[in-house]
Design a protein around this motif. Structure first.
Motif, mmCIF file in Angstrom:
data_model
loop_
_atom_site.group_PDB
_atom_site.id
_atom_site.type_symbol
_atom_site.label_atom_id
_atom_site.label_comp_id
_atom_site.label_asym_id
_atom_site.label_seq_id
_atom_site.Cartn_x
_atom_site.Cartn_y
_atom_site.Cartn_z
ATOM 1 N N PRO A 1 0.816 -1.229 0.000
ATOM 2 C CA PRO A 1 0.000 0.000 0.000
ATOM 3 C C PRO A 1 0.844 1.271 0.000
ATOM 4 O O PRO A 1 0.470 2.265 -0.633
ATOM 5 C CB PRO A 1 -0.821 -0.128 1.292
ATOM 6 C CG PRO A 1 -0.897 -1.594 1.547
ATOM 7 C CD PRO A 1 0.434 -2.126 1.117
ATOM 8 N N GLN A 2 1.978 1.243 0.687
ATOM 9 C CA GLN A 2 2.833 2.423 0.715
ATOM 10 C C GLN A 2 3.544 2.625 -0.626
ATOM 11 O O GLN A 2 3.734 3.762 -1.082
ATOM 12 C CB GLN A 2 3.846 2.284 1.853
ATOM 13 C CG GLN A 2 3.176 2.300 3.221
ATOM 14 C CD GLN A 2 4.122 1.968 4.347
ATOM 15 O OE1 GLN A 2 3.709 1.432 5.368
ATOM 16 N NE2 GLN A 2 5.385 2.299 4.199
ATOM 17 N N ILE B 1 8.863 7.861 2.584
ATOM 18 C CA ILE B 1 7.507 7.756 3.130
ATOM 19 C C ILE B 1 7.416 6.594 4.122
ATOM 20 O O ILE B 1 6.802 6.724 5.193
ATOM 21 C CB ILE B 1 6.485 7.595 1.987
ATOM 22 C CG1 ILE B 1 6.369 8.911 1.207
ATOM 23 C CG2 ILE B 1 5.120 7.178 2.523
ATOM 24 C CD1 ILE B 1 5.514 8.830 -0.034
ATOM 25 N N ASN B 2 8.044 5.482 3.790
ATOM 26 C CA ASN B 2 8.037 4.336 4.702
ATOM 27 C C ASN B 2 8.676 4.708 6.037
ATOM 28 O O ASN B 2 8.141 4.400 7.120
ATOM 29 C CB ASN B 2 8.794 3.171 4.068
ATOM 30 C CG ASN B 2 8.765 1.922 4.928
ATOM 31 O OD1 ASN B 2 7.705 1.459 5.330
ATOM 32 N ND2 ASN B 2 9.934 1.367 5.210
ATOM 33 N N PHE B 3 9.808 5.393 5.984
ATOM 34 C CA PHE B 3 10.511 5.797 7.203
ATOM 35 C C PHE B 3 9.703 6.831 7.985
ATOM 36 O O PHE B 3 9.640 6.791 9.222
ATOM 37 C CB PHE B 3 11.890 6.340 6.843
ATOM 38 C CG PHE B 3 12.795 6.561 8.021
ATOM 39 C CD1 PHE B 3 12.788 5.686 9.102
ATOM 40 C CD2 PHE B 3 13.665 7.636 8.055
ATOM 41 C CE1 PHE B 3 13.622 5.885 10.193
ATOM 42 C CE2 PHE B 3 14.497 7.852 9.135
ATOM 43 C CZ PHE B 3 14.485 6.967 10.212
ATOM 44 N N ILE C 1 9.011 15.899 0.982
ATOM 45 C CA ILE C 1 8.530 15.361 -0.295
ATOM 46 C C ILE C 1 8.801 16.356 -1.423
ATOM 47 O O ILE C 1 9.215 15.977 -2.524
ATOM 48 C CB ILE C 1 7.031 15.016 -0.205
ATOM 49 C CG1 ILE C 1 6.824 13.808 0.729
ATOM 50 C CG2 ILE C 1 6.448 14.712 -1.594
ATOM 51 C CD1 ILE C 1 5.371 13.505 1.049
ATOM 52 N N ALA C 2 8.585 17.640 -1.146
ATOM 53 C CA ALA C 2 8.850 18.679 -2.151
ATOM 54 C C ALA C 2 10.307 18.668 -2.590
ATOM 55 O O ALA C 2 10.610 18.848 -3.780
ATOM 56 C CB ALA C 2 8.478 20.052 -1.588
ATOM 57 N N THR D 1 15.022 6.304 -9.683
ATOM 58 C CA THR D 1 15.559 6.679 -8.377
ATOM 59 C C THR D 1 14.566 7.501 -7.571
ATOM 60 O O THR D 1 14.612 7.475 -6.340
ATOM 61 C CB THR D 1 16.866 7.470 -8.540
ATOM 62 O OG1 THR D 1 16.672 8.506 -9.518
ATOM 63 C CG2 THR D 1 17.999 6.572 -8.996
ATOM 64 N N LEU D 2 13.675 8.240 -8.233
ATOM 65 C CA LEU D 2 12.664 9.004 -7.499
ATOM 66 C C LEU D 2 11.720 8.048 -6.782
ATOM 67 O O LEU D 2 11.363 8.277 -5.617
ATOM 68 C CB LEU D 2 11.882 9.919 -8.443
ATOM 69 C CG LEU D 2 10.690 10.669 -7.817
ATOM 70 C CD1 LEU D 2 11.152 11.564 -6.665
ATOM 71 C CD2 LEU D 2 9.947 11.485 -8.860
ATOM 72 N N PHE D 3 11.293 6.996 -7.459
ATOM 73 C CA PHE D 3 10.410 6.022 -6.817
ATOM 74 C C PHE D 3 11.109 5.373 -5.622
ATOM 75 O O PHE D 3 10.519 5.195 -4.554
ATOM 76 C CB PHE D 3 9.981 4.950 -7.817
ATOM 77 C CG PHE D 3 9.036 3.933 -7.240
ATOM 78 C CD1 PHE D 3 7.689 4.217 -7.108
ATOM 79 C CD2 PHE D 3 9.500 2.703 -6.807
ATOM 80 C CE1 PHE D 3 6.811 3.291 -6.546
ATOM 81 C CE2 PHE D 3 8.641 1.766 -6.256
ATOM 82 C CZ PHE D 3 7.289 2.067 -6.129
ATOM 83 N N LEU D 4 12.372 5.033 -5.796
ATOM 84 C CA LEU D 4 13.137 4.433 -4.708
ATOM 85 C C LEU D 4 13.231 5.377 -3.518
ATOM 86 O O LEU D 4 12.927 5.016 -2.385
ATOM 87 C CB LEU D 4 14.546 4.085 -5.184
ATOM 88 C CG LEU D 4 14.694 2.907 -6.141
ATOM 89 C CD1 LEU D 4 16.109 2.855 -6.703
ATOM 90 C CD2 LEU D 4 14.373 1.606 -5.443
ATOM 91 N N ALA D 5 13.666 6.608 -3.783
ATOM 92 C CA ALA D 5 13.893 7.568 -2.705
ATOM 93 C C ALA D 5 12.597 7.959 -2.011
ATOM 94 O O ALA D 5 12.540 8.050 -0.771
ATOM 95 C CB ALA D 5 14.592 8.807 -3.257
ATOM 96 N N LEU D 6 11.544 8.213 -2.799
ATOM 97 C CA LEU D 6 10.282 8.656 -2.215
ATOM 98 C C LEU D 6 9.625 7.535 -1.414
ATOM 99 O O LEU D 6 9.120 7.773 -0.304
ATOM 100 C CB LEU D 6 9.341 9.139 -3.319
ATOM 101 C CG LEU D 6 8.043 9.814 -2.846
ATOM 102 C CD1 LEU D 6 8.349 11.042 -2.007
ATOM 103 C CD2 LEU D 6 7.173 10.194 -4.039
ATOM 104 N N SER D 7 9.629 6.318 -1.941
ATOM 105 C CA SER D 7 9.044 5.184 -1.215
ATOM 106 C C SER D 7 9.768 4.959 0.103
ATOM 107 O O SER D 7 9.135 4.732 1.148
ATOM 108 C CB SER D 7 9.115 3.907 -2.067
ATOM 109 O OG SER D 7 8.388 4.047 -3.252
#
Length: 275
Positions: A68-69, A100-102, A155-156, A91-97
């Motif tokens: 879900p995250q 958010i998880n953390f 996030i920004a 890399t954006l998907f990696l970093a953002l996921s």
């Protein structure tokens, strides 16, 4: 769609129309092996994998993050593509996921991290921050967790990195440079900024790219200083202020601004001061 590689129990690498796709879904990789087919009804979220050599990184990261995250991260990126017209990197998907998880883990444990650049992010990356606020609303809707406004700022920054093709350190350092340059302008020219004015927004846009060029040592130089003849005499106050910015950059970043950079600054400063 056929499985190319198992990334985790919840993520697999598929091929579709000769493209590699990371597909996310609860248990989608469990018990499967390369060559197996996947029912599209099992896929909760997916995105095209553009970069080579990231499979091991994806596997390690995706194994630790609930689907879900991951799905929310993908939705935030899709939102950013609409609002900011960014070119999405894997890399954006990696970093953002991961972020958010953390952030959700910290929230569950009653821990918060203060974003000391929040005010500057709101001013200098307003469009990205607006998407950050929408991201918080999406996280609340999909995951039933309310994150603080500071997280919209973080996030920004991730979105600004993707938009400018830079890294987090450079983006954060850019905000500091912009703030310092505006302080020099404010006290040297005795001006009060109208943050809604077109000239101010033009200046901020220029300073964003100016700061990134500075940090990446990629300054502009056309090699023909004659095109600027007369500008220093026409705009003496703005030019003097630009030279103070030059001195600030030299002292703090060890970089000599080119004549082009100084003159671009002079023209923007002159506009801002009503010249």
């Amino acid at each position: 769609m056929k499985v190319e590689k198992i990334l985790s129990n919840n993520a697999v690498l598929l091929t579709k129309d000769k493209q590699e796709i990371v597909a996310i879904g609860r248990g989608i990789g469990f018990g499967r092996k390369p060559g197996d087919r996947v029912d599209e009804s099992q896929i909760e979220s997916q995105f095209v994998k553009k970069s080579a050599g990231l499979a091991d990184v994806f596997a390690q990261l995706l194994a630790e993050i609930p689907p879900p995250q991951l799905a929310v991260s993908q939705q935030i990126i899709a939102l950013a593509q609409q609002r900011l017209a960014i070119t999405v990197q894997d890399t954006l998907f990696l970093a953002l996921s991961d972020h958010i998880n953390f952030a959700l883990q910290r929230q569950a444990n009653g821990l918060t991290i203060k974003n000391f650049l929040l005010w500057d992010i709101k001013r200098f990356y307003a469009a990205e921050f607006a998407v950050g606020l929408e991201a918080l609303a999406l996280i609340k809707e999909k995951l039933a967790v309310s994150l603080p406004e500071d997280e919209a700022g973080f996030i920004a920054l991730h979105l600004a990195n993707a938009k400018n093709n830079s890294d987090m350190h450079d983006t954060m350092q850019s905000a500091t440079i912009i703030k310092d340059v505006l302080t020099i302008l404010k006290y040297d020219l005795h001006v009060t900024f109208d943050e809604d004015s077109l000239d101010y927004q033009r200046l901020i846009t220029h300073l964003k790219f100016f700061a990134l060029r500075l940090l990446q040592r990629d300054t502009v130089s056309h090699g023909d200083d004659t095109i600027y003849q007369g500008i220093t005499g026409m705009m003496p106050a703005a030019w003097a202020c630009a030279m103070k910015i030059h001195d600030y950059v030299d002292k703090n970043y060890g970089c000599q601004l080119t004549t082009d950079e100084i003159m671009f600054l002079t023209i923007h400063i002159n506009r801002l001061s009503g010249g």
